[in-house]
Design a protein around this motif. Structure first.
Motif, mmCIF file in Angstrom:
data_model
loop_
_atom_site.group_PDB
_atom_site.id
_atom_site.type_symbol
_atom_site.label_atom_id
_atom_site.label_comp_id
_atom_site.label_asym_id
_atom_site.label_seq_id
_atom_site.Cartn_x
_atom_site.Cartn_y
_atom_site.Cartn_z
ATOM 1 N N GLN A 226 -32.546 69.931 -66.779
ATOM 2 C CA GLN A 226 -31.211 70.446 -67.098
ATOM 3 C C GLN A 226 -31.298 71.594 -68.095
ATOM 4 O O GLN A 226 -30.635 72.621 -67.942
ATOM 5 N N GLY A 227 -32.115 71.429 -69.128
ATOM 6 C CA GLY A 227 -32.256 72.481 -70.127
ATOM 7 C C GLY A 227 -32.863 73.745 -69.550
ATOM 8 O O GLY A 227 -32.419 74.866 -69.853
ATOM 9 N N SER A 230 -30.379 75.462 -67.080
ATOM 10 C CA SER A 230 -29.228 76.042 -67.761
ATOM 11 C C SER A 230 -29.558 77.370 -68.437
ATOM 12 O O SER A 230 -28.721 78.276 -68.500
ATOM 13 N N SER A 350 -29.003 70.672 -71.854
ATOM 14 C CA SER A 350 -28.429 72.004 -72.062
ATOM 15 C C SER A 350 -28.049 72.223 -73.525
ATOM 16 O O SER A 350 -28.349 73.267 -74.117
#
Length: 390
Positions: A226-227, A230, A350
């Motif tokens: 996710q990080g 993003s 994120s």
């Protein structure tokens, strides 16, 4: 190889996953137009996006329970049909409050798909790792198609047709699913739904050491995915000095690589084991992030892209590990439960990456992700070397 019914199931489940992901990813490229139209700030639209992804994560558990009660085919159809309707409502929203509510409901109906589809594939395929690998190509393909299509439609016709693009994709897939997928017998057609939501049923699944260990692995992997997803374009622009256009091309290539490699990684996990494959994914991802951060020039970008594209496809090896450690009765609700847990944890990736970048810089931020991946690799190695049984 002759075409078999199981290939139809896998193909249409993959198309369904593609449709539900396209509807969600079509929103981000047109955020500036949405904020201008509704006269809101980025923080406000950011809260709406968070609500959509959190509702998606939360619905993984009910998806499995509902599939056990009503059958996987019915739940997948609700997911695709709901995606079609909510995408249309997004484009027709007269005020921002309706738009936000539509986003949250879109995340919820889209969230019904994955757990039900995975259980249906488990019924259909012996080599589940390969099947999940193909199935998740739908998500990666959506990551390539949706941003480009939504941006082009928005330029030509405005943001409302762009977000409604999800309905154009989902509607024909809904019709194909109705036509070609046979009804299936539910696992627990007579059991009241309230019994499945009792605390004891949840704790029984999460009390298994093998499941807890796998949830930890998946949570870290989802956090990093996710990080990275993003902020990868922003990282390439601000840390590597690339143009926004080139960063966008690299980002699209990341999804292309995942689309190509996921079936193979799933097949490798079937052949050589879940943990060996997951270990390789974690080390490969960490190495790719290291190249992005520390190695200049084309080598750093191209090498890092290939490595993280492969390594961050870890889910096709980890998710079958859940199924391997659940009984047939547990798989519907159990798989949905563990996906809800690890996706909620992952959704904070994120925020963490953005915070670390603001406070410590991009190198430290991506370095934090590398450390997390390597910790998982060490845990897997210790579990194997000491035969801990997790």
């Amino acid at each position: 190889m002759s075409w078999q019914y199981k290939h139809t199931v896998l193909t249409l489940c993959t198309f369904a996953f593609f449709a539900t992901m396209v509807a969600r990813l079509a929103i981000s490229p047109v955020v500036p137009a949405i904020t201008d139209d509704f006269q809101i700030g980025n923080t406000v639209i950011g809260i709406a996006l968070t609500g959509m992804w959190l509702s998606y994560a939360i619905m993984q558990f009910p998806s499995g329970i509902l599939a056990d009660r009503f059958g996987e085919r019915s739940i997948i159809l609700v997911s695709i049909g709901g995606t079609t309707v909510m995408s249309l409502l997004l484009g027709l929203s007269p005020v921002y409050a309706v738009f936000v509510l539509s986003m949250v409901i879109l995340g919820a109906v889209a969230g019904l798909h994955y757990s039900a589809a995975t259980t249906l594939l488990d019924r259909t395929y012996d080599n589940l790792g390969f099947a999940i690998g193909v199935h998740t190509v739908g998500s990666s393909a959506a990551g390539l198609v949706a941003p480009i299509a939504a941006a082009w439609i928005s330029i030509q016709y405005g943001w409302r047709p762009a977000v409604a693009f999800g309905a154009i994709v989902a509607a024909p897939i809904f019709a194909l699913f109705v036509w070609r997928i046979r009804p299936v017998e539910p696992h627990r057609p007579e059991q009241p739904l309230r019994q499945r939501f009792q605390l004891e049923a949840v704790t029984n699944i999460l009390s298994k050491p093998e499941i807890v260990f796998t949830v930890a692995i998946a949570s870290v992997g989802a956090f990093v995915w996710q990080g990275t997803a993003s902020f990868l374009p922003t990282f390439l622009v601000e840390h590597r000095g690339q143009s926004a256009t080139l960063a966008g091309i690299v980002f699209s290539a990341y999804f292309v690589i995942q689309s190509i490699v996921k079936p193979g990684i799933g097949a490798v996990s079937d052949r050589f084991g879940r943990d060996v494959t997951t270990f390789g994914c974690m080390v490969t991802s960490a190495a790719g992030l290291g190249l992005f951060v520390a190695v200049p020039g084309v080598l750093g970008v191209a090498g890092g892209l290939v490595l993280i594209g492969n390594g961050l496809s870890w889910a096709v090896a980890v998710e079958p590990r859940f199924m391997d450690n659940m009984t047939d009765e547990e798989r519907g609700a159990g798989f949905g439960l563990v996906r809800t847990v690890y996706l909620i944890v992952g959704s904070f990736g994120s925020v963490a990456v953005g915070l670390f970048a603001d406070v410590f810089g991009w190198a430290a931020s991506f370095g934090m992700l590398m450390v997390l991946l390597l910790l998982v690799a060490v845990a897997l190695a210790v579990n194997w070397l000491l035969d801990l049984g997790y």
